[in-house]
Motif scaffolding. Structure first.
Motif, short mmCIF file in Angstrom:
data_model
loop_
_atom_site.label_atom_id
_atom_site.label_comp_id
_atom_site.label_asym_id
_atom_site.label_seq_id
_atom_site.Cartn_x
_atom_site.Cartn_y
_atom_site.Cartn_z
N ASP A 138 -0.17 7.61 3.33
CA ASP A 138 0.76 8.72 3.54
C ASP A 138 1.35 8.70 4.94
O ASP A 138 2.49 9.09 5.15
N TRP A 181 0.82 -1.21 0.00
CA TRP A 181 0.00 0.00 0.00
C TRP A 181 0.85 1.26 0.00
O TRP A 181 0.55 2.21 -0.70
N VAL A 182 1.92 1.26 0.79
CA VAL A 182 2.82 2.43 0.82
C VAL A 182 3.46 2.63 -0.55
O VAL A 182 3.49 3.75 -1.07
N LEU A 183 3.95 1.55 -1.13
CA LEU A 183 4.64 1.67 -2.43
C LEU A 183 3.68 2.06 -3.55
O LEU A 183 4.11 2.61 -4.57
N ASN A 184 2.38 1.78 -3.38
CA ASN A 184 1.37 2.18 -4.36
C ASN A 184 0.71 3.51 -4.00
O ASN A 184 -0.35 3.85 -4.54
N ASN A 185 1.33 4.24 -3.08
CA ASN A 185 0.86 5.56 -2.66
C ASN A 185 -0.56 5.57 -2.11
O ASN A 185 -1.30 6.54 -2.29
N LYS A 186 -0.95 4.50 -1.42
CA LYS A 186 -2.27 4.44 -0.78
C LYS A 186 -2.20 4.86 0.68
O LYS A 186 -3.23 5.02 1.31
N GLU A 194 10.54 2.57 2.52
CA GLU A 194 9.50 3.58 2.30
C GLU A 194 8.42 3.49 3.38
O GLU A 194 7.87 4.50 3.80
N THR A 195 8.12 2.28 3.82
CA THR A 195 7.13 2.09 4.89
C THR A 195 7.67 2.69 6.18
O THR A 195 6.95 3.38 6.90
N LYS A 237 7.13 6.32 6.31
CA LYS A 237 5.73 6.76 6.49
C LYS A 237 5.23 6.55 7.92
O LYS A 237 4.16 7.03 8.27
#
Length: 132
Positions: free
Chosen positions: A83, A76-81, A104-105, A108
């Protein structure tokens, strides 16, 4: 703790996942979100050592569930779902989740609480976030 509006809150233990979204401006107000299916894994991440020297089947299942949750949240983080992400997990589960986070997670994450709050009311979870 101040929680950004729209933040995803994941409440996890070795068997259950509950998701919420913070809809409050000044105070934490949680709205339930649908919980995805978590892929069952025989044990933790490949190439990783389980949390105990000789894990029993329950421990392996719990570690595998935590890694499955980490995979879903990473996706979800990598698919910009997502923030902003807040994670509340039983201490052992939180340790397993941390092993599975994508960088990236990690970026966030706005907070973590090492406490088992699965099965608690939304108000109790919100109160725990505000106290943190």
């Amino acid at each position: 703790m101040k929680l950004p509006k729209g933040a995803l809150v994941a409440v996890v233990d070795g068997e259950k996942l509950a998701l919420f979204e913070n809809t409050g401006q000044q105070e934490v107000q949680l709205s339930a979100r649908p919980t995805p299916t978590i892929a069952e894994r025989a044990s933790g991440a490949a190439g990783r050592i389980s949390s105990e020297a000789n894990p029993d089947n329950d421990t392996q299942a719990e570690d595998g569930f935590a890694m499955g949750v980490a995979e879903v949240l990473n996706k979800w983080v990598l698919n910009n779902k997502v923030d902003h992400l807040m994670v509340i997990a039983a201490p052992k589960t939180l340790g397993q989740l941390r092993k599975g986070w994508h960088k990236e997670t990690q970026a966030k994450l706005v907070g973590e609480i090492a406490k088992d709050l699965t099965g608690h009311s939304t108000d109790q979870i919100a109160a725990a976030i505000e106290k943190a």
